[in-house]
Design an enzyme around this catalytic site. Structure first.
Site, PDB file in Angstrom:
ATOM      1  N   GLU A  40      20.750   8.705  -9.064  1.00 47.66           N
ATOM      2  CA  GLU A  40      20.055   8.144  -7.890  1.00 47.66           C
ATOM      3  C   GLU A  40      20.842   6.941  -7.386  1.00 47.66           C
ATOM      4  OE1 GLU A  40      15.490   7.037  -6.978  1.00 47.66           O
ATOM      5  OE2 GLU A  40      15.917   8.993  -7.818  1.00 47.66           O
ATOM      6  N   ASP A  69      12.708  13.159  -2.914  1.00 47.20           N
ATOM      7  CA  ASP A  69      12.735  11.718  -3.094  1.00 47.20           C
ATOM      8  C   ASP A  69      11.587  11.111  -2.298  1.00 47.20           C
ATOM      9  OD1 ASP A  69      14.395   9.818  -4.612  1.00 47.20           O
ATOM     10  OD2 ASP A  69      14.296   8.742  -2.719  1.00 47.20           O
ATOM     11  N   LYS A 162      -5.742  16.764  -2.706  1.00 44.86           N
ATOM     12  CA  LYS A 162      -4.491  16.036  -2.411  1.00 44.86           C
ATOM     13  C   LYS A 162      -3.379  16.974  -1.929  1.00 44.86           C
ATOM     14  CE  LYS A 162      -0.770  13.470  -4.585  1.00 44.86           C
ATOM     15  NZ  LYS A 162      -0.135  13.044  -5.837  1.00 44.86           N
TER      16      LYS A 162
END
Ligand code: ITT
Length: 188
Positions: A40, A69, A162
């Site tokens: 990352e 991401d 969700k």
């Protein structure tokens, strides 16, 4: 015998995979999992981080992959923790974030899904506005106990739908439309 998948989700975070799998299942796309720590880079841009992670994942996996991401952007903190959300969760945690947020509580969750194969690198973005709760509510992973999606009184950790409205759902819906079209045109 192992099932063979055409598409893999590469991540160190199995919570993200479980949600991505549930969402893509609903669009008729099967998703395998490769649990890996990806490189990352330090960047202000989620897109740049996502593209780099996707190239890294493809070079390790050699099969069509998606990576994700994410960032939680808090308005009154000028978008912090944003691209540093993972590190900040591990260091400050939800308690630390709640101490930093005062009267203005607007925030948004952003997901960048990046697809990579031999020829293509493509990203899809999903954003969801909301607010930061005053205390942690419900049992959930990551920032779920402190993020209240707009038009809701409950946190992500307290709702059971969700996966029908999240930043991840929005990015994966865009990805699915594109991916299913691509599969169809490859068949013709
Ligand atoms: P990767 O290996 O896929 O990079 P990661 O957990 O480091 O896994 P990110 O860099 O995308 O993933 O980190 C974003 C952080 O934001 C993540 O660690 C969580 O703490 C948080 N996060 C992202 N999506 C979330 C969600 O739907 N609910 C709660 N927290 C979330």
């Amino acid at each position: 015998m192992h099932k063979s998948f055409d598409l893999f989700f590469v991540s160190s975070n199995s919570h993200k995979y479980i949600e991505a799998k549930t969402i893509l299942d609903s669009f008729g796309i099967e998703l395998g999992f490769l649990k890996l720590n990806l490189e990352e880079i330090q960047s202000h841009s989620l897109n740049e981080i996502a593209e780099k992670k996707a190239k890294d994942a493809f070079s390790k996996c050699k099969k069509p992959i998606i990576i994700e991401d994410d960032g939680l952007f808090i308005d009154s903190l000028n978008g912090f923790p944003g691209p540093y959300s993972s590190y900040v969760f591990e260091t400050l945690g939800n308690k630390g974030i709640l101490k930093l947020v005062s009267s203005k509580r607007n925030a948004k969750f952003v997901s960048h899904i990046a697809y990579c194969d031999k020829k293509i690198l493509k990203t899809f973005v999903g954003k969801l506005d909301g607010t930061i709760s005053k205390s942690q509510r419900g049992k959930g992973w990551g920032y779920d106990p402190i993020f209240i999606p707009k038009n809701s009184e409950k946190t992500f950790a307290e709702i059971n739908h969700k996966n029908e409205l999240s930043h991840r759902f929005k990015a994966l819906k865009k990805f699915s439309n594109w991916y299913l079209d691509k599969l169809e045109s490859n068949d013709q």
